[in-house]
Design an enzyme around this catalytic site. Structure first.
Site, short mmCIF file in Angstrom:
data_model
loop_
_atom_site.label_atom_id
_atom_site.label_comp_id
_atom_site.label_asym_id
_atom_site.label_seq_id
_atom_site.Cartn_x
_atom_site.Cartn_y
_atom_site.Cartn_z
CG ASN A 12 -1.72 1.23 1.41
OD1 ASN A 12 -1.76 2.07 0.52
ND2 ASN A 12 -2.38 1.35 2.56
CD1 TRP A 13 3.35 1.08 -3.05
CD2 TRP A 13 3.36 2.40 -4.86
NE1 TRP A 13 4.03 0.41 -4.06
CE2 TRP A 13 4.04 1.20 -5.18
CE3 TRP A 13 3.23 3.39 -5.85
CZ2 TRP A 13 4.60 0.98 -6.45
CZ3 TRP A 13 3.78 3.15 -7.11
CH2 TRP A 13 4.47 1.96 -7.40
CE LYS A 14 -0.07 3.12 4.81
NZ LYS A 14 0.06 3.20 6.26
CG HIS A 100 -5.69 1.84 5.35
ND1 HIS A 100 -5.25 2.75 6.30
CD2 HIS A 100 -4.67 0.98 5.15
CE1 HIS A 100 -4.00 2.44 6.64
NE2 HIS A 100 -3.63 1.37 5.96
CD GLU A 102 -2.76 5.35 6.88
OE1 GLU A 102 -2.77 5.39 5.64
OE2 GLU A 102 -1.80 4.87 7.54
CD GLU A 170 -3.16 -2.40 7.36
OE1 GLU A 170 -2.07 -2.63 6.84
OE2 GLU A 170 -3.80 -1.36 7.16
N GLY A 176 3.03 2.29 10.82
CA GLY A 176 4.03 3.35 10.69
C GLY A 176 4.77 3.68 11.97
CB SER A 214 5.64 -1.80 11.92
OG SER A 214 5.25 -0.47 12.23
N GLY A 235 3.02 -1.10 4.21
CA GLY A 235 3.02 0.33 3.89
C GLY A 235 4.42 0.80 3.53
N GLY A 236 5.09 1.43 4.50
CA GLY A 236 6.39 2.05 4.25
C GLY A 236 7.38 1.16 3.52
P1 13P Z 1 3.30 0.45 7.59
O1 13P Z 1 3.79 -0.84 6.94
O2 13P Z 1 3.99 1.66 7.07
O3 13P Z 1 3.25 0.33 9.06
O4 13P Z 1 1.77 0.62 7.09
C1 13P Z 1 0.91 -0.47 7.17
C2 13P Z 1 -0.34 -0.12 6.46
O5 13P Z 1 -1.09 0.74 6.87
C3 13P Z 1 -0.61 -0.85 5.21
O6 13P Z 1 -1.91 -0.62 4.77
#
Ligand code: 13P
Length: 251
Positions: A12-14, A100, A102, A170, A176, A214, A235-236
């Site tokens: 997920n590149w966000k 998600h 977020e 999640e 993050g 993470s 994510g990251g």
């Molecule tokens: P991180 O891997 O950056 O913690 O993010 C996880 C995430 O929200 C994937 O959707």
């Protein structure tokens, strides 16, 4: 029943990626996927919607899948700024992330909204990745499993089948932050998710359950080894091709 859960590693590149770096990243991941030629796992990247079309074109034929990060519940209409599941499909997506944390937090998405988006994904021929997870407050109050149960029953539409649904656990506090639950804690959460799914759909034993929060190359093998974990939502670490491919390799 035969176990048919092929691991899925999803990035997920966000809200990250302009054309040049996004396409270069997608091409590097695609090249790794093409070389590995994994038949036993799937790898997916979910770029921002501005890049879905270009990324899908850039990785075509490699085996790398492409998805969206969100969709509107409606197919078209007066919804300024939104993107429909049909549009994502048209751009080359096979999956879409819905609910998600977020978006639940930033955009006020409720379980009912997430459910409508998952139904929209089906209508368009996409597989929704329905995200759930507890906040730190909920966890500290001992409410993790109850929260997951409430989100699942509210967000997963009726008529779900294992080949048309992916669920991602999640924990909000793990996103993050560099913090993760322990492997046994992940296993307990995933076992509960599968049990709850068993009460609301047929074939819950075959639904893929992803862990997210993470996840990186150095902890992926351990997290992915937890019971009932069938992949990751990253994510990251999905923004670096080598790191993301290392996670896919660990699956
Ligand atoms: P991180 O891997 O950056 O913690 O993010 C996880 C995430 O929200 C994937 O959707």
């Amino acid at each position: 029943m035969a176990r048919t859960r092929r691991p899925l590693i999803a990035g997920n590149w966000k809200m990250n990626g302009l054309q040049a770096d996004g396409i270069a990243l997608a091409k590097a991941v695609a090249e790794g996927v093409r070389q590995a030629a994994w038949a036993d796992r799937e790898v997916l990247v979910c770029p921002p919607s501005t890049l879905v079309l270009a990324v899908a074109a850039a990785v075509r034929g490699s085996g790398l899948l492409v998805g969206g990060q969100n969709c509107h519940a409606k197919a078209s209409g007066a919804h300024t700024g939104d993107v429909s599941a049909e549009m994502l499909r048209d751009a080359g997506a096979s999956h879409v992330i819905v609910g998600h944390s977020e978006r639940r937090a930033d955009c006020g998405e409720t379980d009912a909204i997430v459910r409508a988006k998952a139904e929209a994904a089906w209508r368009a021929g996409l597989t929704p990745i329905v995200c759930i997870g507890e906040t730190l407050d909920e966890r500290e109050a001992g409410r993790t499993l109850a929260v997951l149960e409430g989100q699942l029953t509210g967000s997963v539409p009726g008529g779900a089948t294992a080949d048309r649904l992916v669920v991602a656990y999640e924990p909000v506090w793990a996103i993050g932050t560099g913090k993760t639950p322990t492997t046994p804690e992940v296993a307990v959460a995933h076992a509960h998710i599968r049990k709850v799914l068993g009460g609301i759909m047929e074939g819950a034993t075959s639904v893929r359950l992803l862990y997210g929060g993470s996840m990186k190359g150095s902890n992926a093998a351990e997290l992915l080894a937890a019971g009932d974990v069938d992949g990751g939502l990253v994510g990251g670490a999905s923004l670096k091709a080598d790191e993301f491919l290392a996670i896919a390799k660990a699956a």
